[in-house]
Design a protein around this motif. Structure first.
Motif, PDB file in Angstrom:
ATOM      1  N   LEU A  18      28.054   9.532  21.551  1.00 18.35           N
ATOM      2  CA  LEU A  18      27.985   9.812  20.117  1.00 18.35           C
ATOM      3  C   LEU A  18      29.391   9.946  19.544  1.00 18.35           C
ATOM      4  CD1 LEU A  18      25.645  12.472  18.514  1.00 18.35           C
ATOM      5  CD2 LEU A  18      28.100  12.600  18.099  1.00 18.35           C
ATOM      6  N   ILE A  19      29.596   9.383  18.356  1.00 19.32           N
ATOM      7  CA  ILE A  19      30.836   9.596  17.606  1.00 19.32           C
ATOM      8  C   ILE A  19      30.468  10.219  16.265  1.00 19.32           C
ATOM      9  CG2 ILE A  19      32.861   8.541  16.543  1.00 19.32           C
ATOM     10  CD1 ILE A  19      32.738   6.334  18.616  1.00 19.32           C
ATOM     11  N   LEU A  20      31.101  11.333  15.948  1.00 19.62           N
ATOM     12  CA  LEU A  20      30.853  12.045  14.698  1.00 19.62           C
ATOM     13  C   LEU A  20      31.950  11.684  13.710  1.00 19.62           C
ATOM     14  CD1 LEU A  20      28.987  14.144  13.357  1.00 19.62           C
ATOM     15  CD2 LEU A  20      30.501  15.927  14.242  1.00 19.62           C
ATOM     16  N   HIS A  21      31.565  11.105  12.577  1.00 19.16           N
ATOM     17  CA  HIS A  21      32.502  10.609  11.573  1.00 19.16           C
ATOM     18  C   HIS A  21      32.434  11.448  10.298  1.00 19.16           C
ATOM     19  CE1 HIS A  21      32.926   6.622  13.652  1.00 19.16           C
ATOM     20  NE2 HIS A  21      31.668   6.840  13.980  1.00 19.16           N
ATOM     21  N   LYS A  65      25.790  14.288  26.817  1.00 18.75           N
ATOM     22  CA  LYS A  65      26.360  12.946  26.752  1.00 18.75           C
ATOM     23  C   LYS A  65      27.750  13.027  26.110  1.00 18.75           C
ATOM     24  CE  LYS A  65      21.809  10.757  26.379  1.00 18.75           C
ATOM     25  NZ  LYS A  65      20.919   9.858  25.593  1.00 18.75           N
ATOM     26  N   PRO A  66      28.581  12.012  26.286  1.00 13.76           N
ATOM     27  CA  PRO A  66      29.912  12.040  25.671  1.00 13.76           C
ATOM     28  C   PRO A  66      29.830  12.107  24.154  1.00 13.76           C
ATOM     29  CG  PRO A  66      29.776  10.324  27.341  1.00 13.76           C
ATOM     30  CD  PRO A  66      28.387  10.813  27.135  1.00 13.76           C
ATOM     31  N   ALA A  67      30.670  12.957  23.557  1.00 13.49           N
ATOM     32  CA  ALA A  67      30.731  13.087  22.098  1.00 13.49           C
ATOM     33  C   ALA A  67      32.191  13.134  21.676  1.00 13.49           C
ATOM     34  CB  ALA A  67      30.008  14.346  21.631  1.00 13.49           C
ATOM     35  N   VAL A  68      32.549  12.306  20.694  1.00 13.21           N
ATOM     36  CA  VAL A  68      33.919  12.233  20.189  1.00 13.21           C
ATOM     37  C   VAL A  68      33.894  12.497  18.688  1.00 13.21           C
ATOM     38  CG1 VAL A  68      35.932  10.737  19.838  1.00 13.21           C
ATOM     39  CG2 VAL A  68      34.637  10.614  21.983  1.00 13.21           C
ATOM     40  N   ALA A  69      34.825  13.317  18.203  1.00 11.75           N
ATOM     41  CA  ALA A  69      34.960  13.582  16.772  1.00 11.75           C
ATOM     42  C   ALA A  69      36.056  12.696  16.196  1.00 11.75           C
ATOM     43  CB  ALA A  69      35.292  15.051  16.528  1.00 11.75           C
ATOM     44  N   ALA A  70      35.708  11.915  15.177  1.00 16.65           N
ATOM     45  CA  ALA A  70      36.684  11.103  14.452  1.00 16.65           C
ATOM     46  C   ALA A  70      37.032  11.864  13.178  1.00 16.65           C
ATOM     47  CB  ALA A  70      36.102   9.728  14.135  1.00 16.65           C
ATOM     48  N   ILE A  71      38.058  12.701  13.257  1.00 18.61           N
ATOM     49  CA  ILE A  71      38.383  13.649  12.187  1.00 18.61           C
ATOM     50  C   ILE A  71      39.229  12.934  11.139  1.00 18.61           C
ATOM     51  CG2 ILE A  71      39.365  15.913  11.662  1.00 18.61           C
ATOM     52  CD1 ILE A  71      39.044  16.542  14.696  1.00 18.61           C
ATOM     53  N   GLY A  93      33.909  25.689   9.388  1.00 21.35           N
ATOM     54  CA  GLY A  93      32.754  25.041   9.983  1.00 21.35           C
ATOM     55  C   GLY A  93      33.010  23.608  10.381  1.00 21.35           C
ATOM     56  N   GLY A  94      33.889  22.920   9.662  1.00 21.04           N
ATOM     57  CA  GLY A  94      34.251  21.559  10.041  1.00 21.04           C
ATOM     58  C   GLY A  94      34.943  21.527  11.388  1.00 21.04           C
ATOM     59  N   CYS A  95      35.789  22.517  11.629  1.00 16.77           N
ATOM     60  CA  CYS A  95      36.462  22.630  12.920  1.00 16.77           C
ATOM     61  C   CYS A  95      35.460  22.937  14.026  1.00 16.77           C
ATOM     62  CB  CYS A  95      37.545  23.710  12.844  1.00 16.77           C
ATOM     63  SG  CYS A  95      38.487  23.919  14.365  1.00 16.77           S
ATOM     64  N   VAL A  96      34.451  23.769  13.720  1.00 16.61           N
ATOM     65  CA  VAL A  96      33.421  24.078  14.715  1.00 16.61           C
ATOM     66  C   VAL A  96      32.697  22.802  15.134  1.00 16.61           C
ATOM     67  CG1 VAL A  96      31.254  25.299  15.152  1.00 16.61           C
ATOM     68  CG2 VAL A  96      33.113  26.463  13.939  1.00 16.61           C
ATOM     69  N   LEU A  97      32.354  21.955  14.174  1.00 12.89           N
ATOM     70  CA  LEU A  97      31.724  20.675  14.519  1.00 12.89           C
ATOM     71  C   LEU A  97      32.609  19.880  15.480  1.00 12.89           C
ATOM     72  CD1 LEU A  97      30.411  19.366  11.055  1.00 12.89           C
ATOM     73  CD2 LEU A  97      29.175  20.689  12.775  1.00 12.89           C
ATOM     74  N   ALA A  98      33.900  19.852  15.196  1.00 16.93           N
ATOM     75  CA  ALA A  98      34.830  19.059  16.003  1.00 16.93           C
ATOM     76  C   ALA A  98      34.963  19.606  17.423  1.00 16.93           C
ATOM     77  CB  ALA A  98      36.192  19.002  15.327  1.00 16.93           C
ATOM     78  N   ILE A  99      35.031  20.933  17.573  1.00 14.51           N
ATOM     79  CA  ILE A  99      35.264  21.495  18.908  1.00 14.51           C
ATOM     80  C   ILE A  99      34.002  21.527  19.763  1.00 14.51           C
ATOM     81  CG2 ILE A  99      37.314  22.795  18.236  1.00 14.51           C
ATOM     82  CD1 ILE A  99      35.641  25.314  18.074  1.00 14.51           C
ATOM     83  N   CYS A 100      32.856  21.169  19.182  1.00  8.17           N
ATOM     84  CA  CYS A 100      31.676  20.953  20.007  1.00  8.17           C
ATOM     85  C   CYS A 100      31.797  19.656  20.800  1.00  8.17           C
ATOM     86  CB  CYS A 100      30.422  20.898  19.134  1.00  8.17           C
ATOM     87  SG  CYS A 100      29.908  22.474  18.437  1.00  8.17           S
ATOM     88  N   CYS A 101      32.639  18.744  20.330  1.00 12.18           N
ATOM     89  CA  CYS A 101      32.798  17.433  20.968  1.00 12.18           C
ATOM     90  C   CYS A 101      33.731  17.515  22.175  1.00 12.18           C
ATOM     91  CB  CYS A 101      33.331  16.433  19.949  1.00 12.18           C
ATOM     92  SG  CYS A 101      32.196  16.107  18.569  1.00 12.18           S
ATOM     93  N   ASP A 102      33.750  16.449  22.943  1.00 11.79           N
ATOM     94  CA  ASP A 102      34.578  16.394  24.153  1.00 11.79           C
ATOM     95  C   ASP A 102      36.001  15.944  23.872  1.00 11.79           C
ATOM     96  OD1 ASP A 102      32.313  16.893  26.012  1.00 11.79           O
ATOM     97  OD2 ASP A 102      31.613  14.988  25.200  1.00 11.79           O
ATOM     98  N   TYR A 103      36.208  15.301  22.750  1.00 10.48           N
ATOM     99  CA  TYR A 103      37.515  14.714  22.438  1.00 10.48           C
ATOM    100  C   TYR A 103      37.614  14.622  20.922  1.00 10.48           C
ATOM    101  CZ  TYR A 103      41.514  11.493  23.207  1.00 10.48           C
ATOM    102  OH  TYR A 103      42.750  10.894  23.257  1.00 10.48           O
ATOM    103  N   ARG A 104      38.816  14.874  20.402  1.00  9.73           N
ATOM    104  CA  ARG A 104      39.017  14.863  18.957  1.00  9.73           C
ATOM    105  C   ARG A 104      40.186  13.939  18.600  1.00  9.73           C
ATOM    106  NH1 ARG A 104      36.933  18.981  20.755  1.00  9.73           N
ATOM    107  NH2 ARG A 104      38.797  19.576  21.895  1.00  9.73           N
ATOM    108  N   GLN A 142      38.037   5.965  23.346  1.00  5.14           N
ATOM    109  CA  GLN A 142      37.896   7.133  24.202  1.00  5.14           C
ATOM    110  C   GLN A 142      36.466   7.280  24.714  1.00  5.14           C
ATOM    111  OE1 GLN A 142      40.276   9.076  25.408  1.00  5.14           O
ATOM    112  NE2 GLN A 142      38.762  10.197  26.608  1.00  5.14           N
ATOM    113  N   LEU A 143      35.499   7.007  23.845  1.00  9.57           N
ATOM    114  CA  LEU A 143      34.107   7.114  24.287  1.00  9.57           C
ATOM    115  C   LEU A 143      33.837   6.117  25.412  1.00  9.57           C
ATOM    116  CD1 LEU A 143      31.564   8.766  23.464  1.00  9.57           C
ATOM    117  CD2 LEU A 143      30.785   6.709  22.317  1.00  9.57           C
TER     118      LEU A 143
END
Length: 252
Positions: free
Chosen positions: A49-52, A94-100, A107-118, A192-193
């Motif tokens: 998953l990639i969070l955009h 599963k792998p999760a990457v934040a595309a910040i 709260g935006g930072c909390v979303l990002a630090i749930c991921c494996d890579y930022r 990275q993913l």
């Protein structure tokens, strides 16, 4: 869904935050995010998953304008939903990457630090947890999640002063893993993913869960007392005054 857009491309779930200009987090957005994470977890066709975010904003954090107007029952429901969502995302194996893609405080930072890579876009943006200056009590579980990436001593200092980082500062602190030109952020996140998904999936996912187990346990513990303390402070005149001032500034 109204606040989340989701596409699947080459077995990767691309989750786009889509809540106004700044992607502020409200009740419905949390519910939609949790549903999206749960779906990605159980779907065998999705490998990661990639969070955009949007250009200029990953997420501005909690939608203080909406939350300020919530009644007591609505605020209680929101905080239970927020903590439950973070618990779900922290346990996502599963792998999760934040595309910040821009600003990512609170709260935006909390979303990002749930991921494996930022991966964070370079520019005049901020990221970090600034709950204390806003008048919101930091849960022990959030501190543990922050400390998982920064180290407990650094997380302790940064949380108590509500420190917000520019991209290069966040990179040096270990809060983000890569800073790139905004035009390259999707490519960098995808690269990275792909590094994660090249490995045998059960080995990778079990290892991720093992290494996160203490953080998962912190969120799976009873959060009722923490939420009650947050709610009590939320309705205090001091916190209401701080939030009202922030809202007035936002509206101007």
């Amino acid at each position: 869904m109204d606040f989340i857009k989701n596409t699947v491309d080459e077995r990767v779930s691309h989750v786009y935050l889509d809540s106004g200009k700044s992607n502020a987090i409200n009740q419905q957005m949390l519910e939609e995010l949790k549903e999206t994470i749960v779906t990605a977890q159980v779907d065998p066709a999705i490998e990661g998953l990639i969070l955009h975010g949007k250009s200029g904003f990953f997420s501005a954090g909690l939608d203080l304008i909406a939350l300020y107007a919530y009644n007591e029952e609505e605020v209680r429901r929101f905080w239970h939903t927020f903590m439950d969502f973070v618990r779900t995302f922290v346990a996502f194996d599963k792998p999760a990457v934040a595309a910040i893609s821009g600003h990512s405080p609170a709260g935006g930072c909390v979303l990002a630090i749930c991921c494996d890579y930022r991966v964070m876009a370079d520019g005049d943006y901020i990221i970090g947890l600034n709950e204390v200056p806003v008048g919101i009590i930091v849960p022990a579980s959030i501190f543990q999640l922050y400390g998982f990436w920064l180290g407990e001593a650094a997380a302790y200092r940064y949380l108590l002063e509500g420190k917000l980082f520019k991209p290069q500062e966040a990179l040096q602190a270990g809060l983000v893993d890569e800073v790139v030109d905004a035009r390259s952020i999707r490519t960098a996140a995808g690269r990275q993913l792909a590094k994660y998904t090249q490995y045998e999936r059960n080995t990778w996912r079990r290892s991720k869960r093992n290494m996160r187990q203490s953080v998962i346990d912190a969120f799976e513990a009873d959060q009722e007392d923490t939420i009650e303390a947050i709610l009590q402070q939320w309705w205090s005149p001091a916190t209401r005054s701080i939030i009202k001032s922030i809202i007035d500034n936002l509206k101007r």
